[in-house]
Design an enzyme around this catalytic site. Structure first.
Site, PDB file in Angstrom:
ATOM      1  N   GLU A 408     -39.796  -2.055 -53.015  1.00  0.00           N
ATOM      2  CA  GLU A 408     -38.768  -3.096 -52.936  1.00  0.00           C
ATOM      3  C   GLU A 408     -38.123  -3.080 -51.549  1.00  0.00           C
ATOM      4  O   GLU A 408     -37.629  -2.049 -51.114  1.00  0.00           O
ATOM      5  CB  GLU A 408     -37.721  -2.860 -54.023  1.00  0.00           C
ATOM      6  CG  GLU A 408     -38.300  -3.030 -55.423  1.00  0.00           C
ATOM      7  CD  GLU A 408     -37.519  -2.303 -56.511  1.00  0.00           C
ATOM      8  OE1 GLU A 408     -36.378  -1.889 -56.267  1.00  0.00           O
ATOM      9  OE2 GLU A 408     -38.086  -2.144 -57.613  1.00  0.00           O
ATOM     10  N   LEU A 451     -39.366  -6.894 -57.859  1.00  0.00           N
ATOM     11  CA  LEU A 451     -38.330  -5.942 -58.260  1.00  0.00           C
ATOM     12  C   LEU A 451     -38.722  -5.377 -59.633  1.00  0.00           C
ATOM     13  O   LEU A 451     -38.229  -5.835 -60.673  1.00  0.00           O
ATOM     14  CB  LEU A 451     -36.992  -6.686 -58.322  1.00  0.00           C
ATOM     15  CG  LEU A 451     -35.709  -5.885 -58.143  1.00  0.00           C
ATOM     16  CD1 LEU A 451     -34.509  -6.809 -58.152  1.00  0.00           C
ATOM     17  CD2 LEU A 451     -35.534  -4.761 -59.113  1.00  0.00           C
ATOM     18  N   GLU A 453     -40.272  -1.532 -61.046  1.00  0.00           N
ATOM     19  CA  GLU A 453     -40.762  -0.210 -60.623  1.00  0.00           C
ATOM     20  C   GLU A 453     -42.110   0.146 -61.232  1.00  0.00           C
ATOM     21  O   GLU A 453     -42.942   0.797 -60.585  1.00  0.00           O
ATOM     22  CB  GLU A 453     -39.707   0.865 -60.945  1.00  0.00           C
ATOM     23  CG  GLU A 453     -38.494   0.852 -60.014  1.00  0.00           C
ATOM     24  CD  GLU A 453     -37.528  -0.310 -60.258  1.00  0.00           C
ATOM     25  OE1 GLU A 453     -37.663  -0.981 -61.308  1.00  0.00           O
ATOM     26  OE2 GLU A 453     -36.650  -0.551 -59.420  1.00  0.00           O
ATOM     27  N   GLN A 475     -36.797   2.676 -54.661  1.00  0.00           N
ATOM     28  CA  GLN A 475     -35.605   2.520 -53.818  1.00  0.00           C
ATOM     29  C   GLN A 475     -34.519   3.563 -54.111  1.00  0.00           C
ATOM     30  O   GLN A 475     -33.900   4.107 -53.201  1.00  0.00           O
ATOM     31  CB  GLN A 475     -35.054   1.113 -54.044  1.00  0.00           C
ATOM     32  CG  GLN A 475     -34.220   0.585 -52.934  1.00  0.00           C
ATOM     33  CD  GLN A 475     -34.071  -0.925 -53.046  1.00  0.00           C
ATOM     34  OE1 GLN A 475     -33.361  -1.416 -53.929  1.00  0.00           O
ATOM     35  NE2 GLN A 475     -34.717  -1.661 -52.160  1.00  0.00           N
ATOM     36  N   PHE A 476     -34.279   3.833 -55.384  1.00  0.00           N
ATOM     37  CA  PHE A 476     -33.310   4.847 -55.793  1.00  0.00           C
ATOM     38  C   PHE A 476     -33.901   5.619 -56.966  1.00  0.00           C
ATOM     39  O   PHE A 476     -34.427   4.999 -57.898  1.00  0.00           O
ATOM     40  CB  PHE A 476     -32.000   4.208 -56.265  1.00  0.00           C
ATOM     41  CG  PHE A 476     -31.209   3.546 -55.172  1.00  0.00           C
ATOM     42  CD1 PHE A 476     -30.253   4.245 -54.446  1.00  0.00           C
ATOM     43  CD2 PHE A 476     -31.417   2.208 -54.884  1.00  0.00           C
ATOM     44  CE1 PHE A 476     -29.525   3.620 -53.438  1.00  0.00           C
ATOM     45  CE2 PHE A 476     -30.689   1.582 -53.875  1.00  0.00           C
ATOM     46  CZ  PHE A 476     -29.747   2.288 -53.152  1.00  0.00           C
ATOM     47  N   ILE A 480     -35.932   4.899 -61.212  1.00  0.00           N
ATOM     48  CA  ILE A 480     -37.340   5.286 -61.347  1.00  0.00           C
ATOM     49  C   ILE A 480     -37.819   5.092 -62.789  1.00  0.00           C
ATOM     50  O   ILE A 480     -39.016   4.994 -63.059  1.00  0.00           O
ATOM     51  CB  ILE A 480     -37.537   6.758 -60.901  1.00  0.00           C
ATOM     52  CG1 ILE A 480     -39.008   7.000 -60.537  1.00  0.00           C
ATOM     53  CG2 ILE A 480     -37.057   7.753 -61.928  1.00  0.00           C
ATOM     54  CD1 ILE A 480     -39.254   8.309 -59.795  1.00  0.00           C
ATOM     55  N   HIS A 523     -26.277   5.692 -58.209  1.00  0.00           N
ATOM     56  CA  HIS A 523     -26.844   5.885 -56.872  1.00  0.00           C
ATOM     57  C   HIS A 523     -26.771   7.354 -56.482  1.00  0.00           C
ATOM     58  O   HIS A 523     -26.752   7.682 -55.302  1.00  0.00           O
ATOM     59  CB  HIS A 523     -26.115   5.024 -55.836  1.00  0.00           C
ATOM     60  CG  HIS A 523     -26.229   3.564 -56.109  1.00  0.00           C
ATOM     61  ND1 HIS A 523     -25.383   2.904 -56.955  1.00  0.00           N
ATOM     62  CD2 HIS A 523     -27.121   2.645 -55.670  1.00  0.00           C
ATOM     63  CE1 HIS A 523     -25.740   1.632 -57.023  1.00  0.00           C
ATOM     64  NE2 HIS A 523     -26.787   1.449 -56.267  1.00  0.00           N
TER      65      HIS A 523
END
Ligand SMILES: Cc1ncc(C[n+]2csc(CCOP(=O)(O)OP(=O)(O)O)c2C)c(N)n1
Length: 723
Positions: A408, A451, A453, A475-476, A480, A523
């Site tokens: 992403e 977008l 995963e 991305q984070f 996942i 995050h």
């Protein structure tokens, strides 16, 4: 390789034909159909005799599958089938004996060496990818496979065998007009990954043939309770670039014509096609199911009237292609073939019990080997971890044309003209780790994913199996989880479940961790132990810039899947910056780094708790005269127990520190092993310090108390030294 059904372009056209199929082809198909059914029947018998342990049949699906096979090319096209696809695999050239060897769990089972249930296909010579049990995981893998073929066709030099890295073990073959086949039942179209795959197949106009085998039931759930409106064809109809067919999958000729149109559309380069065939399921879901519990007799009788085997039999007799005597002869021949296959399978040797340990990882190219230990040739000024990762990716893209990067927002700019016209600078990742890579290497090698995963990891699986080296980004870490199916049930299992026939050395880079001041719940997560608890995948967690470069290069060049965890807080930290170590610098996996030698207490740690531990250790030495040895594991699977043992033998006291939660965390395994194997070296209990058993809060005061800080580490070491 020829399929067991003669291709129609080879047929003698002067003869009477049926939708293009000549009598001999119809006879070939009838033979395969009967063979497939009789193999199912034999398995049913063997299961009842307790000579095999599971049975799931192809019964009722044969016509649709043989229609597909008659239009496809064995060993040329690629196949991602599911458990009902026996007839397809027979047509592609898998033998009855091969199939029954799997049923008995024989060592010689070519699909899995006795590791997988019956009907879990896999054949390298026939390009049949190793099948798994989770419904729907095959779709995104098939997408990745089709993408890889296209990539190699566009970049033919990339397929060369190169020794010294994973490429040495990949025989890459590709054809300009090859098709990737993928199938499932209609119930499986409820899975999100099905829709994620349609998305990419459609956007990229991929040469994919979807075959949906709709037998009206997903175990006990009828299609109208599964699919809105009871028909998946209506739901998918608006996907652009697709060709759609819906047919009676028990009618061979109707199915054949539908497949022919679909295959023509794909081979001509127009994009993907989806064939939705209505079939029947006369043998219940599997031998563990009894459909009489949820289907009335009337409905089952109606189905039986559409049995494709009986239908084709009647048709061939009506057309004078077969008569009663010829049918009898053919049946007798096939029955003898099945009998011989069963006899051979029942005589076959079982796997050695010690063989379970083989093929979890590559035995040919181990990332722990000396060949992955190459010296640094430093150049330039100190760089951050973010910089080093970017530079390492750039050098590997340069060195190896098979490396592709996607995820992403990883591209500089999806609208390439904006970049070309210098209207924008480009993004290159939310943390800028891939900045400038698309600009240099182009959009075929560095591109944005949807977008989604699972889409990222599933496609990476399909690409890596074909010989590409996908280096993908999640991305984070907090996000996942949609990819969990692929990460837990697919990527790490490919080599083991196929008994070393297929491998899948993809790299999954993930931004991880907290200490962000405001990162909050979504995050800041860690969770590495969930992945170290999955065999088949290496887990790497560098604490500094130099290690990140050296370990990432090893990850990219090795022949196993790697989860590469990059701590966000460390990306631009002053701690651990270093000059770039050059384009060949590698660190082998499983080698801890001793940051500081000491004699009183050992601290075992990794990632962002390394700088915090060092801070605490230096203060303890200064203020309390306590000498602390700090061990940074660098890779969590494999991990360097030898280094731990050497250090603990010296200090007799050990504290394990990690950022993730304490309970069932990564430290638990290390602590248990130290307690078990180094008990007589210890002068104090093995201690652990980690995050509280909760999530990370937004308010910095809360974050500070939840995550282990340098002061906490200081106190824990001091207490342990006083024990
Ligand atoms: C992800 C996942 N969930 C549940 C199952 C258990 N399961 C196996 S087959 C099946 C039904 C599949 O139905 P369908 O896709 O219609 O195929 P069919 O078996 O009818 O050919 C289920 C629920 C599974 N294997 N994988």
């Amino acid at each position: 390789m020829a399929s067991k059904v003669m291709q129609n372009e080879l047929a003698v056209t002067a003869e009477k034909s049926y939708e293009g199929l000549v009598p001999q082809q119809l006879l070939d198909i009838y033979r395969l159909m009967y063979l497939s059914r009789r193999l199912d029947d034999r398995e049913v018998l063997l299961k009842r005799q307790q000579k095999i342990y599971f049975q799931i049949s192809c019964a009722g699906h044969e016509a649709l599958l043989l229609a597909a096979a008659a239009n496809l090319r064995a060993g040329y096209d690629w196949f991602f089938p599911y458990y009902r696809d026996r007839a397809l695999c027979l047509a592609l050239g898998v033998t009855p004996e091969d199939m029954l060897l799997q049923s008995v769990g024989a060592a010689a089972d070519p699909a899995s060496g006795g590791r997988q249930m019956p009907s879990h296909w896999g054949s390298r010579p026939h390009n049949i990818f190793t099948t798994s049990s989770p419904t729907g995981t095959q779709f995104l893998q098939a997408v990745g496979c089709a993408e890889a073929a296209r990539y190699f066709n566009h970049n033919p030099a990339a397929d060369a065998k190169v020794s010294g890295d994973y490429r040495e073990f990949k025989d890459v073959q590709h054809h300009p007009d090859e098709i990737t086949f993928v199938s499932s039942g209609e119930g499986t179209t409820s899975q999100g990954e099905f829709w994620e795959s349609l998305n990419t197949a459609s956007i990229r106009k991929l040469p994919l043939l979807y075959v949906i085998e709709d037998n009206g039931y997903a175990i006990s759930v009828p299609v109208r309770f599964q699919t809105p409106g009871g028909n998946v064809s209506r739901l998918v109809a608006n996907f652009p670039n697709f060709h759609f067919e819906e047919c009676d999958g028990t009618d061979l000729l109707e199915s054949y014509a539908a497949m022919r149109r679909a295959v023509e559309y794909i081979r001509s380069g127009n994009g993907p096609a989806l064939v939705h065939g209505h079939v029947i399921r006369p043998y219940s879901h599997s031998l563990s199911d009894d459909e009489k519990l949820y289907r009335p007799e009337s409905e089952r009788k109606q189905d039986a009237e559409r049995d494709p085997l009986a239908r084709l039999n009647r048709f061939l007799i009506a057309e004078g292609i077969l008569d009663a005597a010829a049918v009898q002869t053919l049946h007798r021949e096939v029955d003898a073939e099945v009998q011989a296959a069963a006899d051979a399978a029942l005589d076959a040797a079982y796997p050695e019990t010690s063989s379970y340990a083989l093929h979890v990882y590559s035995e040919h190219l181990k990332p722990t080997a000396k060949s992955f230990d190459s010296p640094a040739l430093f150049e330039g000024v100190d760089r951050t971890m973010a910089d080093q990762i970017n530079k390492c990716l750039r050098d590997e893209l340069q060195r190896d044309e098979r490396v592709v990067i996607f995820g992403e927002d990883v591209a500089d700019c999806s609208e390439i003209v904006y970049l070309e016209d210098k209207k924008v600078k480009g993004k290159g990742g939310v943390f800028k780790l891939t900045s400038g890579l698309q600009r240099t290497f182009g959009p075929e090698r560095v591109f944005n994913s949807p977008l989604a995963e699972a889409n990222i990891v599933g496609r990476a699986v399909g690409m890596a199996v074909r010989g590409l080296k996908p280096v993908v980004e999640i991305q984070f870490f907090d996000y996942i989880w949609p990819a969990m199916h692929q990460l837990r049930n697919e990527l790490p299992l490919i080599r083991w479940r196929s008994n070393d026939t297929f491998s899948c050395p993809a790299v999954v880079r993930v931004a991880i961790g907290g200490y962000l001041t405001g990162g909050s719940i979504y995050h800041s997560q860690c969770g590495e132990s969930i992945f170290t608890h999955t065999p088949g995948m290496h887990v790497v967690f560098p604490s500094n810039a130099l290690d990140a470069a050296g370990l990432l290069r090893t990850a990219i060049r090795c022949d196993d899947p790697v989860l590469f965890l990059e701590h966000k807080r460390l990306y631009r930290e002053p701690f651990g910056r270093a000059p770039y170590p050059g384009p060949e610098y590698m660190i082998p996996f499983g080698k801890a780094r001793i940051w500081k030698e000491g004699s009183d207490v050992t601290v075992v740690t990794y990632g962002a708790t390394v700088p915090r531990t060092l801070q605490a250790a230096q203060r303890l030495e200064r203020e309390r005269g306590i000498s602390v040895e700090v061990l940074d594991l660098r890779t969590l699977n494999p991990y360097d127990f030898e280094a731990i043992a050497t250090s603990v033998s010296k200090t007799s006291r050990v504290l394990i520190v990690h950022e993730d939660m304490l309970s069932w965390g990564y430290g638990a395994e290390i602590a248990a092993r130290i307690a078990s194997e180094l008990f007589d070296k210890l002068d104090a209990p093995v201690e652990r310090l980690a995050a509280k058993d909760t999530f990370v809060a937004y308010q910095p005061l809360l974050e500070n108390v939840i995550l282990p800080q340098a002061d906490d580490i200081f106190a824990a070491i001091q207490k342990l030294s006083e024990y």
